[in-house]
Design a protein around this motif. Structure first.
Motif, PDB file in Angstrom:
ATOM      1  N   GLU A 109     -12.035  -1.143  18.102  1.00 35.53           N
ATOM      2  CA  GLU A 109     -11.306  -1.427  16.865  1.00 35.53           C
ATOM      3  C   GLU A 109     -12.268  -1.282  15.690  1.00 35.53           C
ATOM      4  N   LEU A 110     -11.944  -0.389  14.749  1.00 36.17           N
ATOM      5  CA  LEU A 110     -12.801  -0.191  13.587  1.00 36.17           C
ATOM      6  C   LEU A 110     -12.563  -1.259  12.522  1.00 36.17           C
ATOM      7  N   THR A 111     -11.314  -1.670  12.353  1.00 39.02           N
ATOM      8  CA  THR A 111     -11.001  -2.686  11.358  1.00 39.02           C
ATOM      9  C   THR A 111      -9.684  -3.365  11.718  1.00 39.02           C
ATOM     10  N   GLN A 112      -9.568  -4.617  11.345  1.00 41.58           N
ATOM     11  CA  GLN A 112      -8.316  -5.341  11.554  1.00 41.58           C
ATOM     12  C   GLN A 112      -7.411  -5.224  10.334  1.00 41.58           C
ATOM     13  N   THR A 113      -7.907  -4.570   9.296  1.00 42.18           N
ATOM     14  CA  THR A 113      -7.098  -4.312   8.107  1.00 42.18           C
ATOM     15  C   THR A 113      -5.990  -3.332   8.470  1.00 42.18           C
ATOM     16  N   GLN A 114      -4.780  -3.617   8.038  1.00 45.51           N
ATOM     17  CA  GLN A 114      -3.671  -2.707   8.315  1.00 45.51           C
ATOM     18  C   GLN A 114      -3.948  -1.379   7.612  1.00 45.51           C
ATOM     19  N   ALA A 115      -3.904  -0.293   8.355  1.00 47.32           N
ATOM     20  CA  ALA A 115      -4.273   1.026   7.845  1.00 47.32           C
ATOM     21  C   ALA A 115      -3.087   1.981   7.893  1.00 47.32           C
ATOM     22  N   ASP A 116      -3.069   2.894   6.939  1.00 46.63           N
ATOM     23  CA  ASP A 116      -2.080   3.972   6.909  1.00 46.63           C
ATOM     24  C   ASP A 116      -2.795   5.292   6.663  1.00 46.63           C
ATOM     25  N   TYR A 117      -2.335   6.337   7.306  1.00 52.08           N
ATOM     26  CA  TYR A 117      -2.788   7.715   7.102  1.00 52.08           C
ATOM     27  C   TYR A 117      -4.309   7.886   7.187  1.00 52.08           C
ATOM     28  N   PRO A 118      -4.904   7.592   8.323  1.00 45.77           N
ATOM     29  CA  PRO A 118      -6.348   7.792   8.456  1.00 45.77           C
ATOM     30  C   PRO A 118      -6.732   9.262   8.347  1.00 45.77           C
ATOM     31  N   ALA A 119      -7.880   9.507   7.702  1.00 42.55           N
ATOM     32  CA  ALA A 119      -8.377  10.877   7.523  1.00 42.55           C
ATOM     33  C   ALA A 119      -9.900  10.867   7.607  1.00 42.55           C
ATOM     34  N   TRP A 120     -10.452  11.798   8.353  1.00 44.26           N
ATOM     35  CA  TRP A 120     -11.900  11.902   8.507  1.00 44.26           C
ATOM     36  C   TRP A 120     -12.543  12.522   7.281  1.00 44.26           C
ATOM     37  N   SER A 121     -13.724  12.027   6.908  1.00 38.74           N
ATOM     38  CA  SER A 121     -14.525  12.706   5.890  1.00 38.74           C
ATOM     39  C   SER A 121     -15.009  14.027   6.490  1.00 38.74           C
ATOM     40  N   HIS A 122     -15.373  14.972   5.637  1.00 40.41           N
ATOM     41  CA  HIS A 122     -15.756  16.295   6.147  1.00 40.41           C
ATOM     42  C   HIS A 122     -16.997  16.235   7.026  1.00 40.41           C
ATOM     43  N   ASP A 123     -17.869  15.231   6.810  1.00 42.58           N
ATOM     44  CA  ASP A 123     -19.076  15.118   7.634  1.00 42.58           C
ATOM     45  C   ASP A 123     -18.887  14.219   8.856  1.00 42.58           C
ATOM     46  N   GLY A 124     -17.714  13.613   9.003  1.00 45.95           N
ATOM     47  CA  GLY A 124     -17.420  12.783  10.162  1.00 45.95           C
ATOM     48  C   GLY A 124     -18.069  11.406  10.146  1.00 45.95           C
ATOM     49  N   LYS A 125     -18.652  11.009   9.029  1.00 43.41           N
ATOM     50  CA  LYS A 125     -19.317   9.708   8.956  1.00 43.41           C
ATOM     51  C   LYS A 125     -18.366   8.563   8.621  1.00 43.41           C
ATOM     52  N   TYR A 126     -17.212   8.894   8.052  1.00 47.48           N
ATOM     53  CA  TYR A 126     -16.253   7.880   7.614  1.00 47.48           C
ATOM     54  C   TYR A 126     -14.841   8.262   8.023  1.00 47.48           C
ATOM     55  N   VAL A 127     -13.997   7.245   8.155  1.00 45.30           N
ATOM     56  CA  VAL A 127     -12.560   7.444   8.226  1.00 45.30           C
ATOM     57  C   VAL A 127     -11.979   6.738   7.011  1.00 45.30           C
ATOM     58  N   TYR A 128     -11.244   7.489   6.208  1.00 49.25           N
ATOM     59  CA  TYR A 128     -10.584   6.956   5.021  1.00 49.25           C
ATOM     60  C   TYR A 128      -9.150   6.593   5.381  1.00 49.25           C
ATOM     61  N   PHE A 129      -8.595   5.616   4.687  1.00 49.98           N
ATOM     62  CA  PHE A 129      -7.192   5.254   4.879  1.00 49.98           C
ATOM     63  C   PHE A 129      -6.701   4.488   3.669  1.00 49.98           C
ATOM     64  N   SER A 130      -5.397   4.382   3.550  1.00 53.05           N
ATOM     65  CA  SER A 130      -4.818   3.562   2.496  1.00 53.05           C
ATOM     66  C   SER A 130      -4.263   2.290   3.125  1.00 53.05           C
ATOM     67  N   SER A 131      -4.146   1.259   2.293  1.00 54.59           N
ATOM     68  CA  SER A 131      -3.657  -0.019   2.785  1.00 54.59           C
ATOM     69  C   SER A 131      -3.185  -0.868   1.616  1.00 54.59           C
ATOM     70  N   THR A 132      -2.252  -1.755   1.893  1.00 53.31           N
ATOM     71  CA  THR A 132      -1.828  -2.751   0.910  1.00 53.31           C
ATOM     72  C   THR A 132      -2.278  -4.141   1.344  1.00 53.31           C
ATOM     73  N   ALA A 133      -3.164  -4.200   2.320  1.00 55.74           N
ATOM     74  CA  ALA A 133      -3.580  -5.482   2.907  1.00 55.74           C
ATOM     75  C   ALA A 133      -4.290  -6.389   1.912  1.00 55.74           C
ATOM     76  N   GLY A 134      -4.952  -5.849   0.914  1.00 52.86           N
ATOM     77  CA  GLY A 134      -5.677  -6.663  -0.051  1.00 52.86           C
ATOM     78  C   GLY A 134      -4.803  -7.180  -1.178  1.00 52.86           C
ATOM     79  N   GLY A 135      -3.480  -7.028  -1.063  1.00 59.20           N
ATOM     80  CA  GLY A 135      -2.578  -7.500  -2.102  1.00 59.20           C
ATOM     81  C   GLY A 135      -2.127  -6.418  -3.063  1.00 59.20           C
ATOM     82  N   GLU A 136      -2.812  -5.292  -3.058  1.00 62.07           N
ATOM     83  CA  GLU A 136      -2.404  -4.148  -3.863  1.00 62.07           C
ATOM     84  C   GLU A 136      -2.784  -2.878  -3.108  1.00 62.07           C
ATOM     85  N   PRO A 137      -2.092  -1.785  -3.373  1.00 61.34           N
ATOM     86  CA  PRO A 137      -2.421  -0.548  -2.653  1.00 61.34           C
ATOM     87  C   PRO A 137      -3.798  -0.032  -3.062  1.00 61.34           C
ATOM     88  N   ALA A 138      -4.567   0.399  -2.064  1.00 58.29           N
ATOM     89  CA  ALA A 138      -5.920   0.883  -2.334  1.00 58.29           C
ATOM     90  C   ALA A 138      -6.364   1.843  -1.235  1.00 58.29           C
TER      91      ALA A 138
END
Length: 122
Positions: free
Chosen positions: A34-63
């Protein structure tokens, strides 16, 4: 698991669990983490494969967030609070990355801009 995405180096698969937690499958070790317990939407890999980006509203606002593969460090990247998002449709909240890792998000610019195209073939 659903919404799978293969890393650029072909070593990992990022996917969402049934509770939308971001999961990582190591293809060599044949193990889910498990990478994170934060609710994630639309995961996408960075071009170098070091990160996975995603959007979430878990922090109270979309980010936008990203999680580093090496140490699973979660980082908030950008707020989507002031972006007028579509409110309907299957992919209304879609987010992603451009080839240069620029953040992409659907934006609702209006329902009044309707265009037509007259196309005449030779």
């Amino acid at each position: 698991m659903w919404f799978p995405s293969l890393s650029p180096d072909y070593n990992y698969i990022a996917a969402l669990s049934s509770t939308n937690h971001l999961m990582l499958f190591d293809l060599k070790a044949q193990k889910w983490t498990e990478l994170t317990q934060t609710q994630a939407d639309y995961p996408a890999w960075s071009h170098d494969g070091k990160y996975v980006y995603f959007s979430s509203t878990a922090g109270g606002e979309p980010a936008f967030y990203r999680v580093q593969i090496k140490d699973h460090k979660l980082e908030r990247v950008a707020s989507l609070k002031d972006v007028k998002r579509p409110t309907s449709g299957t992919f209304a909240s879609w987010t992603g990355l451009a080839p240069d890792d620029s953040l992409l998000a659907l934006r609702d610019i209006s329902t009044f801009e309707i265009y037509t195209l007259d196309w005449q073939l030779p």
